[in-house]
Every structure is written in C-alpha cells, then in structure tokens.
Design a protein around this motif. Structure first.
Motif, PDB file in Angstrom:
ATOM      1  N   LYS A 412      40.193  30.824  53.650  1.00  0.00           N
ATOM      2  CA  LYS A 412      39.022  31.443  52.054  1.00  0.00           C
ATOM      3  C   LYS A 412      40.306  31.484  50.996  1.00  0.00           C
ATOM      4  O   LYS A 412      39.890  31.739  49.835  1.00  0.00           O
ATOM      5  CB  LYS A 412      38.123  32.253  51.985  1.00  0.00           C
ATOM      6  N   ASP A 413      41.775  31.521  50.648  1.00  0.00           N
ATOM      7  CA  ASP A 413      42.433  31.092  49.546  1.00  0.00           C
ATOM      8  C   ASP A 413      43.128  29.690  49.774  1.00  0.00           C
ATOM      9  O   ASP A 413      43.153  29.582  50.783  1.00  0.00           O
ATOM     10  CB  ASP A 413      43.286  31.946  49.671  1.00  0.00           C
ATOM     11  N   TYR A 414      42.667  29.679  48.257  1.00  0.00           N
ATOM     12  CA  TYR A 414      44.007  28.285  47.577  1.00  0.00           C
ATOM     13  C   TYR A 414      44.620  28.181  46.946  1.00  0.00           C
ATOM     14  O   TYR A 414      44.021  28.953  45.621  1.00  0.00           O
ATOM     15  CB  TYR A 414      42.343  27.693  47.956  1.00  0.00           C
ATOM     16  N   VAL A 415      45.889  27.561  46.491  1.00  0.00           N
ATOM     17  CA  VAL A 415      46.850  27.750  45.756  1.00  0.00           C
ATOM     18  C   VAL A 415      46.605  26.515  44.926  1.00  0.00           C
ATOM     19  O   VAL A 415      46.812  25.414  45.712  1.00  0.00           O
ATOM     20  CB  VAL A 415      48.713  27.536  45.569  1.00  0.00           C
ATOM     21  N   GLY A 496      27.370  35.194  34.328  1.00  0.00           N
ATOM     22  CA  GLY A 496      25.749  35.832  34.334  1.00  0.00           C
ATOM     23  C   GLY A 496      25.852  36.979  35.887  1.00  0.00           C
ATOM     24  O   GLY A 496      24.929  36.819  35.974  1.00  0.00           O
ATOM     25  N   ARG A 497      26.974  36.339  36.251  1.00  0.00           N
ATOM     26  CA  ARG A 497      27.070  36.821  37.929  1.00  0.00           C
ATOM     27  C   ARG A 497      27.711  38.131  38.098  1.00  0.00           C
ATOM     28  O   ARG A 497      28.673  38.417  37.646  1.00  0.00           O
ATOM     29  CB  ARG A 497      26.997  35.638  38.634  1.00  0.00           C
ATOM     30  N   THR A 498      27.345  38.237  39.049  1.00  0.00           N
ATOM     31  CA  THR A 498      27.884  39.475  39.890  1.00  0.00           C
ATOM     32  C   THR A 498      29.562  39.479  40.492  1.00  0.00           C
ATOM     33  O   THR A 498      29.561  37.882  41.083  1.00  0.00           O
ATOM     34  CB  THR A 498      27.902  40.738  40.825  1.00  0.00           C
ATOM     35  N   LYS A 503      33.440  35.455  43.376  1.00  0.00           N
ATOM     36  CA  LYS A 503      33.928  35.854  44.742  1.00  0.00           C
ATOM     37  C   LYS A 503      33.250  34.724  45.897  1.00  0.00           C
ATOM     38  O   LYS A 503      34.292  34.276  46.330  1.00  0.00           O
ATOM     39  CB  LYS A 503      34.346  36.833  44.444  1.00  0.00           C
ATOM     40  N   GLN A 504      32.287  35.077  46.427  1.00  0.00           N
ATOM     41  CA  GLN A 504      31.671  34.424  47.633  1.00  0.00           C
ATOM     42  C   GLN A 504      32.041  32.866  47.745  1.00  0.00           C
ATOM     43  O   GLN A 504      32.221  32.407  49.119  1.00  0.00           O
ATOM     44  CB  GLN A 504      30.505  34.978  47.808  1.00  0.00           C
ATOM     45  N   TYR A 509      34.350  27.645  48.129  1.00  0.00           N
ATOM     46  CA  TYR A 509      34.719  26.069  48.177  1.00  0.00           C
ATOM     47  C   TYR A 509      36.298  26.492  48.281  1.00  0.00           C
ATOM     48  O   TYR A 509      37.488  25.353  48.699  1.00  0.00           O
ATOM     49  CB  TYR A 509      35.365  26.403  46.135  1.00  0.00           C
ATOM     50  N   ASN A 510      37.618  27.057  48.086  1.00  0.00           N
ATOM     51  CA  ASN A 510      38.761  27.381  48.741  1.00  0.00           C
ATOM     52  C   ASN A 510      38.384  26.622  50.349  1.00  0.00           C
ATOM     53  O   ASN A 510      39.637  26.009  50.846  1.00  0.00           O
ATOM     54  CB  ASN A 510      39.283  28.946  48.494  1.00  0.00           C
TER      55      ASN A 510
END
Length: 887
Positions: A412-415, A496-498, A503-504, A509-510
């Motif tokens: 779930k990480d992408y450089v 406007g988002r938490t 992050k989820q 997308y990552n």
C-alpha cells in the motif's frame, strides 16, 4: 529393455548354449560388447546348465581385448618373462584361455552348474588363427566334452560349461578377416543398427535423432559406398549412440566428430558439411533441456518454477511482504541467462538496487537487497536493538551462507517521484515502496544483459543473430522504462475528509499501482523466456534467446564437466589445428575443476611421487589437506608403447654396484589408477598430450575395454604384486589433446572414438582482440594489428586456396601464434613460425594457389609461402609485406 532386444538375447543365448561359441559382428555402436555381457548373465538360468539341480549356477566371465600386440603367449600359454627378487625369470605359464578352460573342467567334474565365459573383444584387431593357434578346438565344441591337444604334448579336456563369445567390428579400417575354418566354429550373428533395440517409441527424441543421422549418412555417402549394402551398414552409426538420456550431448560430442572424420576421409561427400553444422546447431539448442550434474548453484536452486502468472498472483497483502521481490530474483536465478556472479554483482549486492545502513555502538552496518546474519541482527528500523528488523523477508542461501531479503515490499506504499539512478532514497528513515525495488531489479537485469552482449559484439561483430537479439533487449527495456514512468496512483481529494478516510483511499490506489507494475513486468518477453526459446519480433522474424560467452552462458569448462558427468564418459579429447590452446585449455579445465585455483596451486596438486601415498603432491607436503583434484601429464609419440604406459619391466642398477635389477611395475596409467583407488574422494586427471601420435590400440591394450567398463578388472600380460589384473577407477579422468592437422588422426579407430568425448578447439580471433587488453591502448592497438594478420592467414584456408581433401577447421593456424606484447615479437612469429608452417602446408598440397611476382600485401604473402621470396636474403621484403598486412 525393448521386446526386440529381449528376443535377440534369447536367440543368441540359446545358440551359445548349443554351439558353445558365438560371434557378434556389426558396425561401431551396435552394442556388441554390451550384448556379450548380457548374454553371459542369461546363462545363469538353470535351463542353460549341465547340472540344473546344482545350487551353484554362477557365471564366471573373463575378457581378452584382442589388440594388435597380444600374442599366443598372452592368450593361451608359453614362456613368460617375469621378475623375482630383482632378477628376470622365464617359465611356462597357462594364460587366460587355458586357465578358464581348466577351471571350467574342475567344476564340471564336481557336478557344479557354474559356467565359464571367455569374451574375446575386438577380434578384428588381430590374426585370431595365430592368436589361438593349437587351442582352436577350445572354441565351439557343440555341447560335448572334447579333448584339446596342444603342441606342448598336453591334453586338456574342454567341458560343455565353457563358452566363447567373440565381437568383431566390421567398420574398423584394416580389420583382419577371420578364416573360414574359424568362422565355422561360431554361431555368427550380425547386429544391424536398429533404433527398435533401444526404444519402441518412434516419436521419442532418441528415434528422431537416429532418423536424422541415418538419413544424413545415407544421403551423403560417397557413391562407391552407397551402392553396397555392406558399406551402408558399415557406416550407419549404431543405435547404441542414441540410447538413454541426453542423446543431444552424445551426438554433439561423439557422433558429430565421427561424421566430420567421415567427411575428411571421403566417406561422406563434402556437401555434408552444412547438414552436419545444422545438426550440431540443433543439439546446442536442446542442450539446456539436459539435466546438469555439476557443482550446486550458488543459490541452492532458489525459487524454481516462478512463472509470469505466479509472479502476479503471489502477492501477500500483509505489511512488508517480500514475496514479489523474492519471486523476481528466483526467476532470474532459475532462468540461467545471467551467471551466478552476474546475479550477485548486478542485483543481490548492488547498491543501485537497494541500500541500507545504520550505526550501532559506533560501528556502521550496511547491506543491500539481502543481508547476512550479522547485518540482519543489527540493521533495524529504529536503529535500536529492540527495533523492528528491516531484513524480515524470506531467506536465500548464497554460497552456503544464509541471507535475508529486505521486507521492503509495502503493497500500500508507492514511490511517486522515483530518482531512477539514485540510491540515497534507500537510507534508513526514508519511505520507499516495493515498486521501486522491483523496477531496479529489472533495470540491473537488463543492463547486465546489454553490457554482456555489447562486450561480446565488440569482438565478434559478424554475429548478426546476437546483434538482433541485443537490439530486441534494448528496445524491450526502453519500452518498459517508458511505461513504468507513466504508472502513477490516482490522486486523492483530501478536502473535507478525515485523515483516516483519505489515507485508506490512497492506500488502495497505491496497491492498484503496484499491481500494474507487476503486470507490466510479467509482459517482458526476455525475462520470462528460457535459453533456447524462440522470440517473435514485431516484424514477424524470429530470434533465439541464448547466452553469448563464457561469462554469460556457463563457461566452456563447466560444459566439459557436465558432459562427462552426465554421460558417464570420463575420457575427453580437445581437438583442433596447431595453435588453438589445447594443452593450455586442458590445464585451465583442471584449474576450473580445482575451484578456479591459481597456477601455483595447480602446480601444488600435480603428482610428484606415486610411491608416497600419503604425500604424493606438494599440497600434502605443505599440510594443506587432501586435494579435491590431482593430476599428471604425459606426451605420446610414435615410439610410445604399452610397456611405457600401462605395465612393463623396469631395468635399473643396484645402488653402489653394477648389479642389474629387473622389476615388473605399473607405468603411468597403472600408477595413477592405483593411486586413485586409494584416494576415492579426490578426482584424478591424466592429461595425454598429442594423444593421436601413438598407436592407441597398442598403447591402451586391454584398457580400451576398461575405459568403458570402469572398475571391472581385466587381465594384463604382466603381474604386479602377484596380480595380473588392472581396472580403471571411477574417479580417474583422461584428457587428451589432438592435432587435427596431423594425418595420424585417421589411425584412431571408431571403437576407441566411441569411448571418448571430443571437444573442438578452433582458431578464435576474439582471443587475440582481448589479449592482455587490461594493459591499455598500446596493447589494444597491437591486438588489432595481430587480428588483421590473423584474418589474412585465415584467408589462405578459404575454399579458393584449400584442398578439397581438408576441412578448414582441421588445419587453419590457431590464435596462439598471434598473442604477443610487442610488434617485434609479432614480426618474428610471422617470419619464423607462421610462414614456415604454411610453406609445409603448401608442399603437402593442403593449400595451393597461382604464384605471381608481387612483393607486397597479400599476394606477396602468398609468394613467401610458395618460396618465391627468400626468407634469408630478402628480409626487408618480408618486413614490408608484414607491415602491409597489419596496416
């Protein structure tokens, strides 16, 4: 065993039981000796017994190799010379034929069911009537007890449990015919080459190759041989060459050398050369399918069988999974397109792929994609001893040492902003994603391939196939790089988002982007193809994926080792024209077998004292332990004989007196065989330089049989320590060197050829171009001049100049004549070595051409060869010609 072979064995065994003597005839490789041994085994059945109820139904087999130096006194009996207490002794002795008959008679009188079989191998080598003499009635007693009357006055009973099996190779040149009286004593069975003796599957690889070779021989047989069915059968190579596994290896290293010899001897038309070349190419392409028996991989066969589909599918979603990284590395190792060292240097221990460092207690620990135990325990995410380990991936054995993969694949990480060649982003504390690790592995993999092919083509610019393959590899890499740069995760709207929500979404997308990277890697044709596979290019043309040289594909020395170990043939010959590094290569192979040892270490493992079993080489004297490899070297020459090589009588004088001492001793081969039996963990090698200069049938004698049937003792004319038997242990290897320009190679008969593997050593301009190139520009320029001279010399062996009776590959002057470190040395080589050899070739009719009055360039060079230019009085002219050629 096929049905046809079983039927043949039954037929011949029954005939042997009834007739008591069988003669197996046929061409080389049809299994005559093999059948003789199997027939002997069949006799153990009680149905073939004089006393079926006897508990003793053993079959005792004795073998005589009927080489041309064996005599009546060696086979039947006579006055034998021996030694005792330093003195010569002469006494009458029964030899192997009578000994066997007498033992058989003793058992027969006791009512034992035991049988005695005398195999007389290669009867065509000797005059059998003279060899057997007055003992001829021992052969073929038709199942009856007969009396054998000898000229000595002795009368010996020949019992019905004594059998004779003869083998006769009809292919061998100069075969001595058997008399009609002798032939009548045998049940004669001709064994014709037939693939059904070894396989009943017409589509099996063995059968396919058999048909190819048989068609090649028939289609190109010279007309004088084609019209005779007998000659056709003589030169159709036997089905035994096609038996078992690894038939491509057998064809390449045994059959193809014989086919080339057929061409040289005019048995096959010269037009067969192209078909032989294509057959050899086909064998090379299938070589990768053969099992390899060699030292284990540096990586202990890590992650075998990873496919593109598996690479995409095996993705653990847990944090810090290293599975995709390990699978990619496993694929590259399994592919074997890069060597183990290239994989280590380009990927596993390359900072450009991954780099970690941390300071603990004032000591800096660093590691790359993988870490050893110390690095694994020290390099932690927080830098503290209680922090989470950075190398928490799977393990891989590298040279028997355990290493740990970085647990660096965060699904779930992408450089996003990857610096393609910057390794600093991998230092502790900075975020990174698995997509970049995978990219850099692929990047270094393709760069290693591109560098290897580019280096190869610098020296072999004429290889068009490799040029196409290099271009394809470059294009595929550029296409991948372009596509990789375009892969970016979707943007996340944070407004406007938490933090938790966006992050989820970003993690999802990552993960999608990481999947795209793996799918793009899975489309790489070069990465997921194997050596020998055909790749189709966009224009529809096809290229074969293959390595380029000793660094990329396995070294040629590894190929020698694998061929011998895989086929179980422990004799090889390096053959080629003068100056192709045959003796040098033999020693280089030994260095490879001794774990790439140095020249000094090679000298330390040469056998210095055969009679000091505990310290037979310098390494043992130095207390460095038992060597893995030990060796010695001998050179054959025309006067070299059996007594020089196997066993003989040694004549010396007693120290301090004129007393002459006589002693029966082992010679070179006998000594090294005995030493090898006592040190079974060591591989012993005997280099035989110029092996074709001696009469091999005479020099090897009965050991011709022993070369194939290792560990089986065979009788010799001499007894050492009261034992007249000798055998070849499994840990003894023979390496011969053979000059193919020497006409004596025609004296190597096909029975001997069948027991050796042949590896060609050909002239190679690449060796000249790379000679001492590390010394810089001056040497490289000299190498270019030497290469130009080599190319002009090579031109003399083209079709316009070479006699049709010779193959260029057999006579062309090799590259070693052109390996120099000064122009003056090159000139001297040209004047005192190259031209004299070519003048001999010209006199012998190997090369021929029209002469002129030219004294410059290539025409002047031809006139030097033809003797129109005086090598003594016209040295200035010769120097001018030399300078013209290298300009």
């Amino acid at each position: 065993m096929t049905v046809k072979t079983e039927d043949l064995l039954s037929e011949i065994t029954e005939a042997l039981y009834q007739k008591k003597a069988v003669l197996l005839t046929g061409s080389t490789g049809v299994g005559k000796t093999y059948l003789a041994k199997r027939i002997s085994e069949q006799l153990s059945k009680s149905e073939y017994s004089c006393f079926p109820s006897s508990e003793d139904q053993r079959v005792n087999v004795e073998i005589i190799s009927c080489h041309n130096s064996v005599t009546y006194e060696d086979v039947v009996g006579g006055i034998s010379a021996d030694t005792e207490s330093g003195k010569m002794t002469f006494e009458y002795k029964d030899k192997i034929l009578l000994e066997t008959v007498i033992k058989a008679a003793e058992d027969y009188k006791k009512g034992k069911g035991s049988k005695y079989v005398l195999i007389m191998d290669d009867l065509q080598r000797n005059d059998v009537s003279t060899l057997v003499g007055d003992a001829i009635n021992a052969i073929g007693s038709e199942g009856k007890e007969t009396k054998l009357y000898l000229n000595s006055g002795s009368v010996i009973m020949v019992p019905p449990n004594f059998y004779v099996i003869g083998t006769y190779n009809s292919t061998e040149a100069g075969a001595i015919a058997l008399s009609s009286d002798l032939m009548r004593k045998f049940y004669v069975r001709e064994i014709l080459s037939d693939i059904e003796y070894i396989t009943e599957d017409s589509e099996a690889e063995n059968a396919v190759y058999y048909d190819k070779v048989r068609s090649l021989v028939f289609n190109y047989l010279d007309m004088q041989y084609r019209i005779s069915t007998y000659d056709q059968n003589r030169y159709f190579l036997g089905h035994g060459y096609f038996s078992g596994d690894n038939v491509a290896l057998k064809i390449r290293y045994q059959l193809i050398p014989i086919l080339k010899q057929y061409i040289s001897e005019g048995i096959l038309d010269r037009a067969a050369s192209e078909s032989v070349r294509l057959l050899e190419a086909a064998c090379i392409k299938t070589k990768t399918a053969t099992p390899k028996i060699s030292k284990k991989s540096s990586f202990s066969e890590y992650k075998n069988g990873v496919t593109a589909t598996r690479f995409i599918a095996e993705d653990s979603t847990r944090k810090c999974s290293s599975v995709p990284i390990e699978n990619l590395v496993g694929r590259i190792i399994d592919q074997k397109l890069l060597s183990d060292d290239q994989i280590k240097n380009a990927i596993l221990f390359n900072k450009k792929v991954c780099y970690r460092e941390v300071e603990v207690g004032g000591v800096t620990y660093l590691a790359t994609l993988i870490a050893n135990n110390i690095q694994h325990n020290k390099i932690r995410r927080s830098g503290k001893s209680d922090g989470r380990c950075l190398y928490n991936g799977g393990t891989i054995l590298v040279d028997d040492s355990e290493h740990y993969f970085t647990g660096g694949f965060h699904p779930k990480d992408y450089v996003k902003a990857a610096c393609w060649e910057n390794t600093e982003s991998y230092k502790l504390g900075e975020s990174f994603g698995g997509n970049l690790v995978l990219f850099r592995i692929v990047w270094q993999y393709y760069q290693a391939l591109i560098n290897a092919y580019s280096q190869y083509l610098k020296n072999t610019s004429s290889d068009e196939d490799k040029k196409k393959l290099l271009e394809y590899i470059k294009n595929e890499w550029e296409s991948f790089l372009s596509d990789f740069k375009k892969i970016e995760p979707k943007s996340v709207n944070k407004t406007g988002r938490t933090d938790s929500d966006w992050k989820q979404e970003e993690a999802g997308y990552n993960q999608e982007a990481n999947e795209k990277v793996r799918k793009r890697i899975a489309k790489l044709s070069v990465l997921w193809s194997n050596p020998g596979d055909v790749i189709t290019v966009e224009d529809g043309s096809k290229i074969i994926l293959e390595g380029v040289d000793n660094e990329m594909s396995d070294s040629i020395y590894k190929e020698y080792q694998e061929a011998m170990e895989t086929l179980g043939i422990k004799q090889m010959i390096l053959q080629g024209p003068p100056g192709t590094s045959k003796t040098y290569s033999a020693k280089a192979f030994l260095k490879y077998m001794a774990h790439n040892c140095s020249d000094e270490e090679l000298a330390d493992i040469q056998i210095a004292d055969y009679f000091n079993e505990d310290k037979y080489c310098a390494k043992l004297f130095k207390g460095k332990g038992e060597p893995d490899v030990a060796w010695d070297i001998v050179q054959f020459h025309p006067s070299y004989g059996y007594e020089d090589f196997i066993r003989g009588i040694k004549v010396s004088t007693k120290p301090g007196s004129d007393t002459i001492l006589y002693e029966t001793v082992n010679k070179v081969l006998g000594n090294i065989a005995e030493l090898a039996k006592k040190h079974k963990k060591t591989k012993f090698f005997l280099i035989i330089d110029e092996i074709n200069r001696a009469n091999l049938a005479t020099v090897f004698g009965e050991l011709i049989y022993g070369l194939e049937y290792r560990t089986e003792p065979v009788a010799t004319p001499y007894s050492v320590n009261n034992n007249n038997r000798i055998s070849m242990p499994d840990n003894l290897y023979i390496i011969g060197t053979m000059n193919t320009a020497d006409k004596s190679i025609g004296g190597i008969d096909y029975a001997i050829r069948r027991r050796f593997l042949f590896f060609e050593q050909l002239p190679d301009v690449k060796v000249i171009k790379t000679y001492k190139s590390e010394k810089g520009t001056t040497q490289e320029e000299l190498n270019e001049q030497a290469s130009k001279l080599f190319e002009y010399v090579e031109k003399v062996f083209e079709e316009d100049y070479l006699s049709p009776e010779y193959r260029k590959e057999d006579v062309q002057i090799g590259h070693t004549y052109f390996l120099v470190d000064s122009k003056d040395k090159l000139m001297k080589r040209f004047e005192y070595q190259i031209i004299p050899i070519l003048k001999e070739y010209y006199k012998d009719g190997i090369i021929s051409f029209d002469v002129s009055d030219a004294t410059d360039g290539f025409n002047g060079f031809l006139n030097c060869i033809a003797g129109k230019i005086n090598m003594t009085s016209q040295r200035e002219v010769i120097e001018k010609i030399f300078n013209d050629l290298i300009a």
